[in-house]
Design a protein around this motif. Structure first.
Motif, PDB file in Angstrom:
ATOM      1  N   UNK A  73       7.044   8.915  31.776  1.00 44.19           N
ATOM      2  CA  UNK A  73       5.662   8.086  32.373  1.00 44.19           C
ATOM      3  C   UNK A  73       4.212   9.173  31.298  1.00 44.19           C
ATOM      4  N   UNK A  74       4.698  10.389  31.531  1.00 42.54           N
ATOM      5  CA  UNK A  74       3.929  11.899  31.123  1.00 42.54           C
ATOM      6  C   UNK A  74       4.030  11.955  29.475  1.00 42.54           C
ATOM      7  N   UNK A  75       5.730  11.465  29.251  1.00 46.95           N
ATOM      8  CA  UNK A  75       5.600  11.819  28.002  1.00 46.95           C
ATOM      9  C   UNK A  75       5.115  10.544  26.967  1.00 46.95           C
ATOM     10  N   UNK A  76       4.967   9.322  27.347  1.00 47.58           N
ATOM     11  CA  UNK A  76       3.861   8.307  27.282  1.00 47.58           C
ATOM     12  C   UNK A  76       2.747   8.716  26.689  1.00 47.58           C
ATOM     13  N   UNK A  77       2.332   8.653  27.863  1.00 45.58           N
ATOM     14  CA  UNK A  77       0.698   9.925  28.413  1.00 45.58           C
ATOM     15  C   UNK A  77       0.258  10.784  27.315  1.00 45.58           C
ATOM     16  N   UNK A  78       1.752  12.031  27.071  1.00 47.33           N
ATOM     17  CA  UNK A  78       1.251  12.791  26.200  1.00 47.33           C
ATOM     18  C   UNK A  78       0.959  12.151  25.073  1.00 47.33           C
ATOM     19  N   UNK A  79       1.805  11.589  24.248  1.00 47.49           N
ATOM     20  CA  UNK A  79       1.511  11.166  22.695  1.00 47.49           C
ATOM     21  C   UNK A  79       1.178  10.476  23.087  1.00 47.49           C
ATOM     22  N   UNK A  80       0.335   9.786  23.878  1.00 46.09           N
ATOM     23  CA  UNK A  80      -1.469   8.557  22.846  1.00 46.09           C
ATOM     24  C   UNK A  80      -1.912   9.809  23.182  1.00 46.09           C
ATOM     25  N   UNK A  81      -2.482  10.671  24.307  1.00 39.42           N
ATOM     26  CA  UNK A  81      -3.444  11.195  24.282  1.00 39.42           C
ATOM     27  C   UNK A  81      -3.267  12.654  22.647  1.00 39.42           C
ATOM     28  N   UNK A  82      -2.038  13.039  22.475  1.00 42.02           N
ATOM     29  CA  UNK A  82      -2.185  13.738  21.430  1.00 42.02           C
ATOM     30  C   UNK A  82      -2.975  12.711  20.034  1.00 42.02           C
ATOM     31  N   UNK A  92      -2.234  11.564  10.350  1.00 41.18           N
ATOM     32  CA  UNK A  92      -0.146  12.165  10.224  1.00 41.18           C
ATOM     33  C   UNK A  92      -0.366  13.367  11.224  1.00 41.18           C
ATOM     34  N   UNK A  93      -1.147  14.393  11.144  1.00 41.47           N
ATOM     35  CA  UNK A  93      -0.832  15.448  12.347  1.00 41.47           C
ATOM     36  C   UNK A  93      -0.672  14.451  13.057  1.00 41.47           C
ATOM     37  N   UNK A  94      -1.826  13.611  13.924  1.00 41.90           N
ATOM     38  CA  UNK A  94      -2.270  12.455  15.150  1.00 41.90           C
ATOM     39  C   UNK A  94      -0.417  12.471  15.258  1.00 41.90           C
ATOM     40  N   UNK A  95       0.183  11.652  13.755  1.00 39.63           N
ATOM     41  CA  UNK A  95       1.975  11.135  14.727  1.00 39.63           C
ATOM     42  C   UNK A  95       2.795  11.743  14.804  1.00 39.63           C
ATOM     43  N   UNK A  96       2.365  13.196  13.725  1.00 43.99           N
ATOM     44  CA  UNK A  96       3.590  14.178  13.781  1.00 43.99           C
ATOM     45  C   UNK A  96       3.554  14.876  14.878  1.00 43.99           C
ATOM     46  N   UNK A  97       2.996  15.184  15.891  1.00 40.98           N
ATOM     47  CA  UNK A  97       2.782  16.224  16.486  1.00 40.98           C
ATOM     48  C   UNK A  97       3.686  16.091  18.017  1.00 40.98           C
ATOM     49  N   UNK A  98       3.909  14.435  18.421  1.00 43.22           N
ATOM     50  CA  UNK A  98       4.341  13.765  18.980  1.00 43.22           C
ATOM     51  C   UNK A  98       6.187  14.344  18.463  1.00 43.22           C
ATOM     52  N   UNK A  99       6.476  13.758  17.525  1.00 46.98           N
ATOM     53  CA  UNK A  99       7.703  14.271  16.731  1.00 46.98           C
ATOM     54  C   UNK A  99       8.083  15.286  17.176  1.00 46.98           C
ATOM     55  N   UNK A 136       9.716   9.449  25.990  1.00 46.69           N
ATOM     56  CA  UNK A 136       8.326   9.033  26.372  1.00 46.69           C
ATOM     57  C   UNK A 136       7.494   9.057  25.302  1.00 46.69           C
ATOM     58  N   UNK A 137       7.825  10.421  25.127  1.00 39.21           N
ATOM     59  CA  UNK A 137       7.613  10.837  23.641  1.00 39.21           C
ATOM     60  C   UNK A 137       7.223   9.213  22.533  1.00 39.21           C
ATOM     61  N   UNK A 138       8.388   9.299  22.343  1.00 39.03           N
ATOM     62  CA  UNK A 138       8.924   8.564  21.302  1.00 39.03           C
ATOM     63  C   UNK A 138       8.727   7.388  21.190  1.00 39.03           C
ATOM     64  N   UNK A 139       8.536   6.859  22.392  1.00 38.93           N
ATOM     65  CA  UNK A 139       8.158   4.796  22.635  1.00 38.93           C
ATOM     66  C   UNK A 139       6.435   4.590  22.573  1.00 38.93           C
ATOM     67  N   UNK A 140       6.152   5.312  22.936  1.00 41.08           N
ATOM     68  CA  UNK A 140       4.995   5.449  23.160  1.00 41.08           C
ATOM     69  C   UNK A 140       4.145   5.363  21.311  1.00 41.08           C
ATOM     70  N   UNK A 141       4.676   7.041  20.657  1.00 44.36           N
ATOM     71  CA  UNK A 141       4.386   6.354  19.183  1.00 44.36           C
ATOM     72  C   UNK A 141       4.661   5.481  18.615  1.00 44.36           C
ATOM     73  N   UNK A 142       5.211   5.262  18.420  1.00 45.42           N
ATOM     74  CA  UNK A 142       5.993   4.121  17.556  1.00 45.42           C
ATOM     75  C   UNK A 142       5.436   2.512  18.031  1.00 45.42           C
ATOM     76  N   UNK A 143       4.995   2.640  19.192  1.00 44.62           N
ATOM     77  CA  UNK A 143       4.380   1.841  19.723  1.00 44.62           C
ATOM     78  C   UNK A 143       3.382   1.583  19.595  1.00 44.62           C
ATOM     79  N   UNK A 144       2.260   2.927  19.551  1.00 46.47           N
ATOM     80  CA  UNK A 144       0.933   2.796  19.011  1.00 46.47           C
ATOM     81  C   UNK A 144       0.741   3.165  17.715  1.00 46.47           C
ATOM     82  N   UNK A 145       1.520   3.805  16.686  1.00 45.04           N
ATOM     83  CA  UNK A 145       1.283   3.411  15.789  1.00 45.04           C
ATOM     84  C   UNK A 145       1.465   1.928  14.510  1.00 45.04           C
ATOM     85  N   UNK A 146       2.683   1.150  15.870  1.00 48.80           N
ATOM     86  CA  UNK A 146       2.852  -0.224  14.893  1.00 48.80           C
ATOM     87  C   UNK A 146       1.959  -1.578  16.090  1.00 48.80           C
TER      88      UNK A 146
END
Length: 245
Positions: A73-82, A92-99, A136-146
């Motif tokens: 949960x915290x990974x997903x939260x942090x990814x979306x927050x970033x 690009x910076x927003x999407x690359x930072x979680x990666x 959690x970071x990755x899943x949230x980021x990919x879901x947000x981007x797509x």
């Protein structure tokens, strides 16, 4: 792969993002299963285990599984927050930072597992927690981007969506649209590369042990490089022509 918002993304960009991140998830999940006998790319099984331990009143295990769920949960939260904090400056910076954070975490797993891991219970729980947080970071980021189209770390929802999309494509009273076809392509790509990554994860973990976690960040780095390379080439060409003139 990382510069375009969900409404401006092409099928090629989504397929590249889906294949690379699904492959990472497959490798990570099976390598984690072989190493720790625990799922590391999704939490469905952990919820079932948590319920089992609640019934059996295994308090130590309950605490561990609750922490793992919170870490995803915290990974997903942090990814979306970033992403929400940085996208007004640079998408690009927003999407690359979680990666980048995910790369650092998986490198930690590789270094610690390869050099220091002694198979104690506390170490096992700690390393699993780090991997779960990164997924959690990755899943949230990919879901947000797509725009929710791609979820790369688990397949339950994917099979549900794929079943609905195929049903819509085959139904005689529903028009066969390009949007539905592209969704099917993307979901099959996630499924195929997740499965392929799982095979590679199991095979190479048996050969190289924790050193396989050095390989996973390289895949993530290619995602970063894919968007950087045209920019870098453009800047280099400008410098070249400026020097020539």
């Amino acid at each position: 792969m990382l510069r375009q918002a969900k409404e401006a993304r092409t099928l090629k960009q989504n397929l590249l993002l889906a294949s690379s991140t699904a492959f990472v998830s497959g490798v990570t999940n099976v390598a984690g299963m072989v190493a720790f006998l625990a799922f590391t790319s999704n939490i469905t099984g952990h919820v079932a285990n948590l319920a089992k331990h609640v019934v059996e009143q295994n308090w130590n295990e309950i605490i561990v599984f609750v922490i793992w769920l919170l870490l995803f949960f915290m990974g997903a939260f942090m990814s979306n927050f970033i992403v929400k904090s940085l996208e007004h400056k640079s998408r690009y910076r927003a999407h690359s930072t979680p990666i980048i954070i995910e790369i650092i975490l998986l490198l930690f797993v590789a270094i610690y597992g390869h050099n220091f891991y002694r198979e104690t219970q506390i170490e096992r729980e700690m390393v699993i927690g780090v991997i779960i947080f990164s997924m959690g970071l990755q899943n949230s980021l990919v879901s947000t981007i797509s725009g929710g189209l791609i979820k790369s770390t688990h397949l339950t929802g994917l099979f549900t969506d794929l079943g609905g999309d195929v049903s819509e494509w085959l139904h005689p009273n529903v028009a066969k649209t390009e949007v539905t076809r592209n969704k099917i392509y993307i979901r099959l790509t996630v499924l195929g590369f997740y499965f392929f990554g799982g095979i590679m994860g199991g095979y190479f973990f048996n050969l190289f042990d924790f050193a396989i976690f050095y390989f996973i960040p390289l895949i993530l780095l290619t995602i970063l490089y894919y968007d950087l390379s045209p920019v870098a080439l453009h800047k280099i060409s400008r410098l070249f022509w400026a020097a020539k003139n």
